[in-house]
Design a protein around this motif. Structure first.
Motif, PDB file in Angstrom:
ATOM      1  N   HIS A 120       0.824  -1.200   0.000  1.00 54.55           N
ATOM      2  CA  HIS A 120       0.000   0.000   0.000  1.00 54.55           C
ATOM      3  C   HIS A 120       0.866   1.261   0.000  1.00 54.55           C
ATOM      4  O   HIS A 120       0.611   2.216  -0.743  1.00 54.55           O
ATOM      5  CB  HIS A 120      -0.934  -0.029   1.225  1.00 54.55           C
ATOM      6  N   VAL A 171       2.125   2.470  -3.436  1.00 59.16           N
ATOM      7  CA  VAL A 171       1.211   3.107  -4.397  1.00 59.16           C
ATOM      8  C   VAL A 171       0.590   4.396  -3.864  1.00 59.16           C
ATOM      9  O   VAL A 171       0.145   5.234  -4.638  1.00 59.16           O
ATOM     10  CB  VAL A 171       0.084   2.157  -4.875  1.00 59.16           C
ATOM     11  N   LYS A 172       0.587   4.539  -2.545  1.00 59.88           N
ATOM     12  CA  LYS A 172      -0.095   5.677  -1.929  1.00 59.88           C
ATOM     13  C   LYS A 172       0.293   7.029  -2.544  1.00 59.88           C
ATOM     14  O   LYS A 172      -0.582   7.809  -2.933  1.00 59.88           O
ATOM     15  CB  LYS A 172       0.150   5.684  -0.426  1.00 59.88           C
ATOM     16  N   MET A 217      -1.386   7.400  -6.074  1.00 58.98           N
ATOM     17  CA  MET A 217      -2.776   6.973  -6.281  1.00 58.98           C
ATOM     18  C   MET A 217      -3.533   7.824  -7.296  1.00 58.98           C
ATOM     19  O   MET A 217      -4.255   7.298  -8.144  1.00 58.98           O
ATOM     20  CB  MET A 217      -3.548   6.968  -4.950  1.00 58.98           C
ATOM     21  N   VAL A 232      -8.692  -0.822  -7.373  1.00 62.37           N
ATOM     22  CA  VAL A 232      -7.397  -1.100  -6.767  1.00 62.37           C
ATOM     23  C   VAL A 232      -7.699  -1.319  -5.295  1.00 62.37           C
ATOM     24  O   VAL A 232      -8.406  -0.515  -4.676  1.00 62.37           O
ATOM     25  CB  VAL A 232      -6.425   0.078  -6.977  1.00 62.37           C
ATOM     26  N   GLN A 233      -7.221  -2.430  -4.762  1.00 65.88           N
ATOM     27  CA  GLN A 233      -7.588  -2.808  -3.390  1.00 65.88           C
ATOM     28  C   GLN A 233      -6.346  -3.139  -2.568  1.00 65.88           C
ATOM     29  O   GLN A 233      -5.288  -3.415  -3.131  1.00 65.88           O
ATOM     30  CB  GLN A 233      -8.500  -4.053  -3.427  1.00 65.88           C
ATOM     31  N   VAL A 234      -6.519  -3.117  -1.254  1.00 65.17           N
ATOM     32  CA  VAL A 234      -5.439  -3.525  -0.356  1.00 65.17           C
ATOM     33  C   VAL A 234      -5.948  -4.667   0.524  1.00 65.17           C
ATOM     34  O   VAL A 234      -7.053  -4.579   1.063  1.00 65.17           O
ATOM     35  CB  VAL A 234      -5.008  -2.360   0.569  1.00 65.17           C
ATOM     36  N   GLN A 272      -0.907  -5.891   0.879  1.00 67.70           N
ATOM     37  CA  GLN A 272      -0.579  -6.002  -0.543  1.00 67.70           C
ATOM     38  C   GLN A 272      -1.651  -5.335  -1.421  1.00 67.70           C
ATOM     39  O   GLN A 272      -2.836  -5.366  -1.094  1.00 67.70           O
ATOM     40  CB  GLN A 272      -0.516  -7.501  -0.871  1.00 67.70           C
ATOM     41  N   VAL A 273      -1.209  -4.772  -2.534  1.00 74.88           N
ATOM     42  CA  VAL A 273      -2.139  -4.135  -3.470  1.00 74.88           C
ATOM     43  C   VAL A 273      -2.612  -5.164  -4.497  1.00 74.88           C
ATOM     44  O   VAL A 273      -1.807  -5.943  -5.017  1.00 74.88           O
ATOM     45  CB  VAL A 273      -1.458  -2.936  -4.163  1.00 74.88           C
TER      46      VAL A 273
END
Lengths: 482, 136
Positions: free
Chosen positions: A112, A115-116, A119, A209-211, A230-231
């Protein structure tokens, strides 16, 4: 609405007895908890479970999953298995208009935190790359000859570059149901499908897009390559206008089916034909073609998502670890072997808003997952969560190897609009740390979290009923809607 | 006249008119109002000839709206004005509209299909009444 008698068998299982309605050939079985059952009193979904129990050749029971809600003919979340050797029928309504609507999940090697900071750029790039929205055409245009190859072979017929080495291995049915027949597909379906392969559509379809925020079963999560923080990327779409037209054509051909086949069914939307009839075979041939089209659609959506990640992170998708975990169909009819009274039989299992959930050891599960069971992907709403589960033996015993498919709507679109306007929905999503992009504010508003049941409640029922077992939960951080 | 009816996951139209021709024209206008939020901004620049036949009036309503959906989804044409002629369960129409233009028009629903669920057309006390549910 007439009252349907229903009895509680356990905390998660309810029965509509076979004598509840004239014409029922088997019981209705609904998997639900008290809360879900109480909400069902408001619509006609239980009536529909009873109606499906009247279909000729139905075996064991007419089933409904806990994400049950009112549909056409079949309820959403409905499952029925018919026996070709017992005059069993195929019913296009048992699959629905969006043939092989389904879900695909990709993992990444990104956490996470990686990508933060990117985003906004990531979601803007995904939004610009992936065609979404009503009637939105895509970048892939296939000739009729190419279309026919796609319809009969699925993603393996797609041009080079769109297919990763392991993608087909982890797609339900390898991305192709044998027996697809492009020659029975109408010119109208070709016309509606041309240019729509590789497009998301609108309504409840999405890319997220999920974590991973919870791991319940660490051994299974490890086998799937999932870990906390994890993404992941989840894609929900189907066969677009192509599949809608295939269903429409079949229902048109089945007009007058009651007189033609001597059936007495309580709802015209339950139109059906014997599996072993020219009409039944034509529908199955075209339905499989639409299913293969849908797998191509999700394959091309994934290819474009991989491309967007490459642009934003400056590395190839394989270096970013964007590998597919699995792809499931949740609107489909397939021949499968199941145990019923009298031994193991080949049955046509209709899943209308329901997901296959085969247990460990089943020969149709990819070898890499055979020891843990088939991955099951359950999308929730855009604000709360989605789930990965695995199939379990209980599904083979109780539900023809089937579990739920999503959260299920709780509010009509109109009621959702009244509940909160688009600015409120966007503000709420921002507060939850979610970057959302949609072509229409209205689309976002209609799909707001409050419009859906809580997916956790639905998943708890299938977990407790042992139809499938929890592995991990993901929460959205980026959403693309049509 | 038409009104939009609500269903948990979907949407429908209820139509009422004094003549059969008005009934089908109103159904067409109702359908256009599900495709775009602002059908009043859609001009009548293009004409499409439609000629369909069904076994009964309910099927005809289904096929009529399915035809409008097909024209929209394959040609991008939003049809908003209708000259309808009815002979039994045969419908001939000239439908007018224009290409969907995202600058001018606002999309409303992604319509998958016109369903047979609770589909009906009836004549009561000199009025044509009908209802149809649309899968979105």
């Amino acid at each position: 609405m007439a009252h349907i008698p229903i009895e509680k068998l356990s905390e998660t299982t309810w029965r509509i007895p076979r004598d509840a309605r004239p014409g029922m050939l088997v019981d209705g079985i609904v998997f639900a908890d008290e809360k879900i059952m109480a909400a069902l009193a408001k619509d006609e979904a239980l009536e529909q479970v009873a109606n499906v129990a009247c279909l000729p050749g139905i075996r064991k029971a007419s089933l409904a999953m806990p994400d049950i809600h009112w549909g056409y003919g079949f309820c959403i979340g409905g499952v029925c298995a018919t026996d070709p050797a017992e005059g069993g029928v195929v019913s296009p309504g048992g699959v629905g208009y969006d043939i092989n609507c389904g879900v695909r999940l990709l993992r990444t090697d990104l956490a996470h935190g990686d990508v933060k900071p990117h985003m906004t750029a990531l979601m803007e790039t995904l939004f610009a790359t992936i065609p979404a929205g009503v009637g939105q055409g895509g970048r892939y245009h296939f000739s009729d000859a190419e279309m026919r190859r796609i319809l009969e072979n699925g993603p393996r017929a797609l041009p080079g570059g769109a297919l990763g080495e392991h993608d087909l291995e982890v797609t339900e049915s390898g991305g192709c149901i044998e027996g697809a027949d492009a020659s029975v597909v109408s010119e109208r379906a070709f016309a509606r499908g041309r240019g729509q392969c590789g497009t998301l559509g609108a309504g409840n379809h999405f890319l997220e897009v999920q974590v991973v925020d919870q791991v319940i079963n660490p051994a299974a999560a490890e086998a799937l390559g999932l870990y906390k923080g994890q993404v992941c990327v989840m894609i929900h779409s189907g066969s677009r206008g192509f599949g809608h037209q295939v269903c429409e054509d079949a229902l048109h051909e089945l007009r007058g089916f009651q007189e033609r086949f001597g059936y007495k069914l309580p709802d015209l939307q339950l139109a059906c034909a014997p599996i072993n009839s020219p009409e039944g075979e034509r529908y199955l041939g075209s339905m499989r073609a639409a299913a293969n089209f849908a797998w191509c659609n999700r394959q091309l959506l994934m290819a474009q998502a991989r491309e967007a990640f490459e642009k934003v992170f400056g590395q190839s998708w394989s270096r970013l670890g964007l590998e597919m975990i699995y792809d499931v169909a949740h609107n489909i009819a397939k021949f499968e072997r199941h145990k019923v009274e009298g031994g193991e039989r080949e049955l046509l299992v209709h899943r209308k808003g329901a997901t296959r959930a085969f247990p460990a050891g089943h020969p149709e599960i990819p070898e890499i997952y055979r020891e843990i069971g088939q991955p099951v992907l359950i999308p929730g709403d855009m604000g709360r969560a989605s789930w990965v589960l695995i199939g379990s033996q209980g599904a083979m015993e109780q539900s023809f190897g089937t579990t739920c498919h999503g959260a299920g709507r709780a509010l009509s679109r109109h009621a959702a609009m009244k509940h909160a306007n688009s600015s409120e929905v966007l503000r709420d999503l921002v507060e939850r740390g979610i970057v959302a992009r949609s072509h229409t504010r209205k689309g976002l508003c209609e799909e707001q979290p409050a419009a859906y049941k809580d997916v956790d409640d639905v998943v708890n029922v299938v977990h407790e009923a042992n139809l499938s077992r929890k592995v991990a939960r993901m929460r959205p951080i980026g959403v693309i809607k049509g | 006249m038409f009104e939009i009816i609500e269903h948990t996951a979907d949407i429908g139209l209820r139509i009422e008119a004094e003549t059969a021709e008005e009934f089908f024209a109103d159904a067409g206008r109702g359908f256009a109002s599900l495709l775009v939020e602002n059908p009043e901004t859609v001009g009548s620049r293009e004409a499409v000839h439609i000629d369909i036949q069904a076994d009964d009036l309910a099927s005809l309503l289904h096929d009529w709206l399915s035809e409008l959906l097909f024209v929209y989804s394959t040609r991008g044409l939003v049809l908003v004005q209708f000259d309808v002629k009815l002979d039994g369960a045969r419908l001939k129409a000239i439908a007018y509209g224009e290409l969907f233009n995202p600058i001018k028009h606002q999309r409303y629903q992604d319509i998958k299909a016109v369903t047979y669920h609770t589909l009906k057309v009836e004549r009561l006390a000199g009025l044509w009444r009908g209802q149809v549910i649309i899968d979105i």
